[in-house]
Design a protein around this motif. Structure first.
Motif, PDB file in Angstrom:
ATOM      1  N   VAL A 183       0.845  -1.206   0.000  1.00  0.00           N
ATOM      2  CA  VAL A 183       0.000   0.000   0.000  1.00  0.00           C
ATOM      3  C   VAL A 183       0.879   1.254   0.000  1.00  0.00           C
ATOM      4  N   LEU A 184       1.893   1.253   0.854  1.00  0.00           N
ATOM      5  CA  LEU A 184       2.792   2.409   0.924  1.00  0.00           C
ATOM      6  C   LEU A 184       3.587   2.578  -0.368  1.00  0.00           C
ATOM      7  N   ALA A 185       4.052   1.459  -0.936  1.00  0.00           N
ATOM      8  CA  ALA A 185       4.807   1.517  -2.195  1.00  0.00           C
ATOM      9  C   ALA A 185       3.946   2.112  -3.307  1.00  0.00           C
ATOM     10  N   PHE A 186       2.675   1.699  -3.344  1.00  0.00           N
ATOM     11  CA  PHE A 186       1.755   2.239  -4.354  1.00  0.00           C
ATOM     12  C   PHE A 186       1.489   3.721  -4.103  1.00  0.00           C
ATOM     13  N   ALA A 187       1.287   4.085  -2.846  1.00  0.00           N
ATOM     14  CA  ALA A 187       0.991   5.480  -2.510  1.00  0.00           C
ATOM     15  C   ALA A 187       2.159   6.394  -2.863  1.00  0.00           C
TER      16      ALA A 187
END
Length: 285
Positions: A183-187
């Motif tokens: 999720v953080l990588a995508f954000a």
């Protein structure tokens, strides 16, 4: 062994897609962004994250991984373009030397003669596979190819150390940690994409969403099948570890040499053999 083979295949598919990016005018950054959107969806579907009791979770590690994963994905893409699949895959696989060294330098694990031999053999393999020449028998490689290989080696090693640290945090399941990291990588990567499009440094392309999803399926498949292989062979972790790393090196070399006609010197070919020996020694140790 089926899970190991599937994991190897997924890993090679990722490398091949990155290799073909320039030929088909694919923007690697945009593909990487949407790759992580698929990773978020698939990790939610298959890993069943439990987003409760997250107090005390290693948030700093999550954030670092969220930044490092997409950044290194871009570097791997450049490295494959500059140095080829063969050398980049070896750099990725030999990055296991960094968490092994960190284990006894930072975490107090006992070193052994066999482990030391494996580490030295691994570094010898790295020196042999570096494209020291930029023309001639080694083939067409970029002038800074060695730098990107070094970044892949160090970056993958740091990521491995961070993943080992979050795996040691038992209050949160590993599947949940993976989901949060994706999720953080995508954000983070999406924020970068929005900025570049808004600043007119990049032109948004809808087809890259589909390309990224295909890349994400292969990338997540590599992780999922690797986890399943460890569960299926819970009493033989070294078998999974060595088979996976040797398989990627060997199959990656075959794909690079046969399909993409990557040219290697005799020293580079010796490096492939030494890399396999290093993986075997380290898995035994």
């Amino acid at each position: 062994m089926l899970y190991i083979l599937l994991s190897i295949c997924c890993s090679i598919i990722v490398s091949v897609m990155l290799k073909l990016a320039k030929r088909y005018h694919i923007d690697v950054y945009q593909a990487v962004v949407w790759n992580y959107s698929m990773a978020v969806f698939l990790s939610w579907l298959f890993l069943k994250p439990k987003l409760v009791h997250l107090s005390g979770a290693p948030i700093v590690n999550y954030a670092l991984l969220g930044l490092l994963l997409p950044s290194l994905f871009i570097v791997i893409g450049i490295s494959i373009k500059q140095s080829g699949i063969v050398r980049t895959d070896i750099a990725q696989r030999l990055s296991l030397l960094i968490p092994i060294i960190a284990a006894f330098l930072l975490f107090g694990e006992h070193n052994s003669l066999l482990k030391s031999v494996g580490i030295l053999t691994g570094f010898a393999a790295i020196l042999c596979t570096i494209p020291w020449k930029t023309s001639g028998v080694v083939g067409k490689v970029g002038a800074n190819a060695w730098l990107y290989l070094l970044m892949v080696f160090v970056g993958m090693g740091l990521i491995d150390v961070l993943f080992k640290q979050i795996a040691a945090f038992k209050a949160v399941t590993y599947g949940t940690s993976l989901f949060i990291v994706f999720v953080l990588a995508f954000a983070f990567s999406l924020a970068g994409l929005v900025y570049q499009v808004a600043a007119k440094k990049m032109k948004f392309s809808w087809p890259h969403i589909l390309i990224g999803w295909v890349l994400g399926i292969a990338n997540f498949g590599n992780i999922l099948f690797y986890i399943k292989a460890h569960k299926a062979l819970a009493d033989k972790p070294s078998t999974v570890f060595s088979a996976m790393n040797i398989g990627v090196i060997v199959f990656g070399a075959l794909i690079g040499l046969i399909i993409f006609k990557e040219k290697l010197s005799l020293l580079n070919k010796a490096g492939i053999l030494i890399a396999i020996i290093a993986v075997v020694i380290l898995s035994i140790s």
